[in-house]
Write a protein that holds these residues in place. Sequence first.
Motif, PDB file in Angstrom:
ATOM      1  N   GLN A  15     -10.158  15.084 -29.495  1.00  6.03           N
ATOM      2  CA  GLN A  15     -10.694  16.354 -29.013  1.00  6.03           C
ATOM      3  C   GLN A  15     -10.887  16.289 -27.497  1.00  6.03           C
ATOM      4  N   GLU A  16     -10.587  17.386 -26.822  1.00 10.85           N
ATOM      5  CA  GLU A  16     -10.813  17.486 -25.380  1.00 10.85           C
ATOM      6  C   GLU A  16     -12.304  17.315 -25.097  1.00 10.85           C
ATOM      7  N   GLY A  17     -12.648  16.426 -24.173  1.00 12.07           N
ATOM      8  CA  GLY A  17     -14.040  16.196 -23.833  1.00 12.07           C
ATOM      9  C   GLY A  17     -14.740  15.183 -24.721  1.00 12.07           C
ATOM     10  N   SER A  18     -14.011  14.567 -25.638  1.00  6.99           N
ATOM     11  CA  SER A  18     -14.628  13.584 -26.534  1.00  6.99           C
ATOM     12  C   SER A  18     -14.952  12.302 -25.778  1.00  6.99           C
ATOM     13  N   GLU A  19     -15.826  11.494 -26.370  1.00  8.01           N
ATOM     14  CA  GLU A  19     -16.202  10.214 -25.770  1.00  8.01           C
ATOM     15  C   GLU A  19     -14.975   9.312 -25.597  1.00  8.01           C
ATOM     16  N   LEU A  20     -14.072   9.312 -26.567  1.00  8.62           N
ATOM     17  CA  LEU A  20     -12.880   8.480 -26.477  1.00  8.62           C
ATOM     18  C   LEU A  20     -12.014   8.893 -25.291  1.00  8.62           C
ATOM     19  N   LEU A  21     -11.812  10.186 -25.113  1.00  8.76           N
ATOM     20  CA  LEU A  21     -10.988  10.658 -24.008  1.00  8.76           C
ATOM     21  C   LEU A  21     -11.653  10.352 -22.665  1.00  8.76           C
ATOM     22  N   LEU A  22     -12.954  10.496 -22.585  1.00 16.17           N
ATOM     23  CA  LEU A  22     -13.665  10.143 -21.350  1.00 16.17           C
ATOM     24  C   LEU A  22     -13.522   8.648 -21.055  1.00 16.17           C
ATOM     25  N   TRP A  23     -13.589   7.814 -22.091  1.00 13.76           N
ATOM     26  CA  TRP A  23     -13.422   6.378 -21.905  1.00 13.76           C
ATOM     27  C   TRP A  23     -12.011   6.059 -21.414  1.00 13.76           C
ATOM     28  N   VAL A  24     -11.008   6.675 -22.013  1.00 18.33           N
ATOM     29  CA  VAL A  24      -9.616   6.430 -21.613  1.00 18.33           C
ATOM     30  C   VAL A  24      -9.411   6.845 -20.162  1.00 18.33           C
ATOM     31  N   ARG A  25      -9.934   7.993 -19.769  1.00 12.97           N
ATOM     32  CA  ARG A  25      -9.808   8.438 -18.375  1.00 12.97           C
ATOM     33  C   ARG A  25     -10.513   7.479 -17.426  1.00 12.97           C
ATOM     34  N   SER A  26     -11.674   6.975 -17.834  1.00  8.72           N
ATOM     35  CA  SER A  26     -12.422   6.037 -16.995  1.00  8.72           C
ATOM     36  C   SER A  26     -11.664   4.728 -16.816  1.00  8.72           C
ATOM     37  N   VAL A  27     -11.079   4.231 -17.891  1.00  8.19           N
ATOM     38  CA  VAL A  27     -10.298   2.997 -17.809  1.00  8.19           C
ATOM     39  C   VAL A  27      -9.071   3.199 -16.926  1.00  8.19           C
ATOM     40  N   ALA A  28      -8.409   4.328 -17.066  1.00 10.01           N
ATOM     41  CA  ALA A  28      -7.235   4.613 -16.239  1.00 10.01           C
ATOM     42  C   ALA A  28      -7.627   4.690 -14.762  1.00 10.01           C
ATOM     43  N   ALA A  29      -8.716   5.344 -14.466  1.00 12.78           N
ATOM     44  CA  ALA A  29      -9.175   5.446 -13.072  1.00 12.78           C
ATOM     45  C   ALA A  29      -9.553   4.072 -12.530  1.00 12.78           C
ATOM     46  N   ALA A  30     -10.204   3.248 -13.337  1.00  8.68           N
ATOM     47  CA  ALA A  30     -10.595   1.909 -12.896  1.00  8.68           C
ATOM     48  C   ALA A  30      -9.373   1.031 -12.631  1.00  8.68           C
ATOM     49  N   LEU A  48      -6.367   2.088 -11.764  1.00  6.61           N
ATOM     50  CA  LEU A  48      -5.738   2.595 -10.550  1.00  6.61           C
ATOM     51  C   LEU A  48      -6.507   2.141  -9.314  1.00  6.61           C
ATOM     52  N   ALA A  49      -7.837   2.197  -9.368  1.00  5.67           N
ATOM     53  CA  ALA A  49      -8.659   1.744  -8.239  1.00  5.67           C
ATOM     54  C   ALA A  49      -8.448   0.255  -7.983  1.00  5.67           C
ATOM     55  N   ALA A  50      -8.322  -0.532  -9.038  1.00  6.42           N
ATOM     56  CA  ALA A  50      -8.101  -1.963  -8.874  1.00  6.42           C
ATOM     57  C   ALA A  50      -6.743  -2.246  -8.230  1.00  6.42           C
ATOM     58  N   ILE A  51      -5.740  -1.507  -8.619  1.00  6.41           N
ATOM     59  CA  ILE A  51      -4.407  -1.698  -8.037  1.00  6.41           C
ATOM     60  C   ILE A  51      -4.416  -1.339  -6.563  1.00  6.41           C
ATOM     61  N   VAL A  52      -5.036  -0.214  -6.225  1.00  4.20           N
ATOM     62  CA  VAL A  52      -5.106   0.202  -4.824  1.00  4.20           C
ATOM     63  C   VAL A  52      -5.900  -0.820  -4.017  1.00  4.20           C
ATOM     64  N   ALA A  53      -7.025  -1.297  -4.543  1.00  2.00           N
ATOM     65  CA  ALA A  53      -7.827  -2.299  -3.839  1.00  2.00           C
ATOM     66  C   ALA A  53      -7.026  -3.577  -3.615  1.00  2.00           C
ATOM     67  N   ARG A  54      -6.267  -3.976  -4.599  1.00  3.11           N
ATOM     68  CA  ARG A  54      -5.448  -5.185  -4.442  1.00  3.11           C
ATOM     69  C   ARG A  54      -4.378  -4.981  -3.369  1.00  3.11           C
ATOM     70  N   LEU A  55      -3.748  -3.810  -3.336  1.00  5.32           N
ATOM     71  CA  LEU A  55      -2.748  -3.530  -2.305  1.00  5.32           C
ATOM     72  C   LEU A  55      -3.361  -3.534  -0.912  1.00  5.32           C
ATOM     73  N   ILE A  56      -4.611  -3.089  -0.804  1.00  7.23           N
ATOM     74  CA  ILE A  56      -5.257  -3.042   0.504  1.00  7.23           C
ATOM     75  C   ILE A  56      -5.734  -4.424   0.941  1.00  7.23           C
ATOM     76  N   PHE A  57      -6.452  -5.124   0.077  1.00 10.24           N
ATOM     77  CA  PHE A  57      -7.130  -6.338   0.478  1.00 10.24           C
ATOM     78  C   PHE A  57      -6.361  -7.632   0.200  1.00 10.24           C
ATOM     79  N   VAL A  58      -5.405  -7.608  -0.709  1.00  8.69           N
ATOM     80  CA  VAL A  58      -4.596  -8.791  -1.013  1.00  8.69           C
ATOM     81  C   VAL A  58      -3.122  -8.362  -1.088  1.00  8.69           C
ATOM     82  N   PRO A  59      -2.581  -7.923   0.044  1.00  8.10           N
ATOM     83  CA  PRO A  59      -1.211  -7.399   0.009  1.00  8.10           C
ATOM     84  C   PRO A  59      -0.177  -8.502  -0.181  1.00  8.10           C
TER      85      PRO A  59
END
Length: 114
Positions: free
Chosen positions: A36-51, A53-64
Amino acid sequence: MIHLDEWSAILIVILVGFLPTEMWRSLAVIAGRRVQEGSELLLWVRSVAAALLAAIVARLIFVPTGPLVDIPLWLRLVCILCGIGAFLAIRRSVFAGVVVGELVLIGGAWWLLH
Protein backbone atom coordinates in the motif's frame (compact mmCIF):
# COMPACT_ATOMS: atom_id res chain seq x y z
CA MET A 1 32.15 -10.20 -37.31
CA ILE A 2 31.99 -11.28 -33.67
CA HIS A 3 34.52 -13.92 -32.66
CA LEU A 4 33.96 -16.78 -30.22
CA ASP A 5 35.71 -14.90 -27.39
CA GLU A 6 33.38 -11.94 -27.89
CA TRP A 7 30.34 -14.23 -27.82
CA SER A 8 31.63 -15.74 -24.58
CA ALA A 9 31.94 -12.30 -23.02
CA ILE A 10 28.43 -11.35 -24.17
CA LEU A 11 27.02 -14.58 -22.78
CA ILE A 12 28.75 -14.03 -19.43
CA VAL A 13 27.36 -10.49 -19.19
CA ILE A 14 23.85 -11.77 -19.91
CA LEU A 15 24.04 -14.71 -17.51
CA VAL A 16 25.83 -12.99 -14.64
CA GLY A 17 24.71 -9.38 -15.03
CA PHE A 18 21.37 -9.10 -16.78
CA LEU A 19 19.37 -12.20 -15.82
CA PRO A 20 19.84 -12.09 -12.03
CA THR A 21 19.06 -8.37 -11.98
CA GLU A 22 16.00 -8.84 -14.15
CA MET A 23 14.80 -11.70 -11.95
CA TRP A 24 14.91 -9.48 -8.83
CA ARG A 25 13.22 -6.61 -10.68
CA SER A 26 10.41 -8.90 -11.77
CA LEU A 27 9.96 -10.25 -8.23
CA ALA A 28 9.91 -6.68 -6.89
CA VAL A 29 7.17 -5.70 -9.35
CA ILE A 30 5.08 -8.71 -8.33
CA ALA A 31 5.61 -8.06 -4.60
CA GLY A 32 5.15 -4.31 -5.03
CA ARG A 33 1.60 -4.70 -6.28
CA ARG A 34 0.51 -5.72 -2.80
CA VAL A 35 2.26 -2.89 -0.94
CA GLN A 36 0.00 0.00 0.00
CA GLU A 37 1.16 3.54 -0.76
CA GLY A 38 2.40 5.12 2.48
CA SER A 39 2.79 1.79 4.28
CA GLU A 40 5.57 1.18 6.79
CA LEU A 41 7.23 -1.27 4.39
CA LEU A 42 7.32 1.25 1.56
CA LEU A 43 8.69 3.95 3.87
CA TRP A 44 11.41 1.52 5.00
CA VAL A 45 12.33 0.64 1.41
CA ARG A 46 12.56 4.33 0.47
CA SER A 47 14.70 5.02 3.54
CA VAL A 48 17.09 2.18 2.71
CA ALA A 49 17.35 3.34 -0.90
CA ALA A 50 18.10 6.91 0.20
CA ALA A 51 20.71 5.69 2.71
CA LEU A 52 22.44 3.56 0.08
CA LEU A 53 22.53 6.47 -2.36
CA ALA A 54 23.91 8.79 0.34
CA ALA A 55 26.60 6.23 1.17
CA ILE A 56 27.65 5.93 -2.46
CA VAL A 57 27.84 9.70 -2.89
CA ALA A 58 29.81 10.05 0.36
CA ARG A 59 32.25 7.38 -0.78
CA LEU A 60 32.73 9.13 -4.14
CA ILE A 61 33.43 12.41 -2.35
CA PHE A 62 35.63 11.28 0.52
CA VAL A 63 37.25 8.07 -0.79
CA PRO A 64 37.44 8.58 -4.56
CA THR A 65 38.95 6.11 -6.99
CA GLY A 66 40.06 6.36 -10.58
CA PRO A 67 40.04 9.81 -12.20
CA LEU A 68 38.25 11.38 -9.20
CA VAL A 69 41.45 11.01 -7.19
CA ASP A 70 42.93 13.89 -9.23
CA ILE A 71 40.00 16.19 -8.35
CA PRO A 72 40.60 18.05 -5.07
CA LEU A 73 38.18 17.56 -2.19
CA TRP A 74 37.08 21.19 -2.24
CA LEU A 75 35.91 20.87 -5.86
CA ARG A 76 34.02 17.65 -5.14
CA LEU A 77 32.27 19.40 -2.23
CA VAL A 78 31.44 22.43 -4.40
CA CYS A 79 29.86 20.06 -6.95
CA ILE A 80 27.62 18.59 -4.25
CA LEU A 81 26.59 22.03 -2.99
CA CYS A 82 25.80 23.23 -6.52
CA GLY A 83 23.82 20.07 -7.21
CA ILE A 84 21.80 20.47 -4.03
CA GLY A 85 21.22 24.13 -4.86
CA ALA A 86 19.94 23.25 -8.33
CA PHE A 87 17.76 20.49 -6.88
CA LEU A 88 16.11 22.95 -4.50
CA ALA A 89 15.91 25.82 -6.99
CA ILE A 90 14.34 23.84 -9.82
CA ARG A 91 11.26 22.33 -8.14
CA ARG A 92 13.17 19.55 -6.37
CA SER A 93 14.37 18.11 -9.68
CA VAL A 94 16.86 15.28 -9.19
CA PHE A 95 17.76 15.53 -12.87
CA ALA A 96 18.66 19.22 -12.52
CA GLY A 97 20.76 18.52 -9.43
CA VAL A 98 22.71 15.74 -11.14
CA VAL A 99 23.27 17.75 -14.33
CA VAL A 100 24.45 20.87 -12.50
CA GLY A 101 26.74 18.85 -10.22
CA GLU A 102 28.26 17.07 -13.21
CA LEU A 103 28.73 20.29 -15.17
CA VAL A 104 30.49 21.93 -12.22
CA LEU A 105 32.71 18.84 -11.85
CA ILE A 106 33.60 18.73 -15.54
CA GLY A 107 34.13 22.49 -15.76
CA GLY A 108 36.20 22.58 -12.57
CA ALA A 109 38.34 19.63 -13.65
CA TRP A 110 38.94 21.21 -17.05
CA TRP A 111 39.86 24.54 -15.40
CA LEU A 112 42.29 22.85 -13.00
CA LEU A 113 44.00 20.80 -15.70
CA HIS A 114 44.42 23.64 -18.21
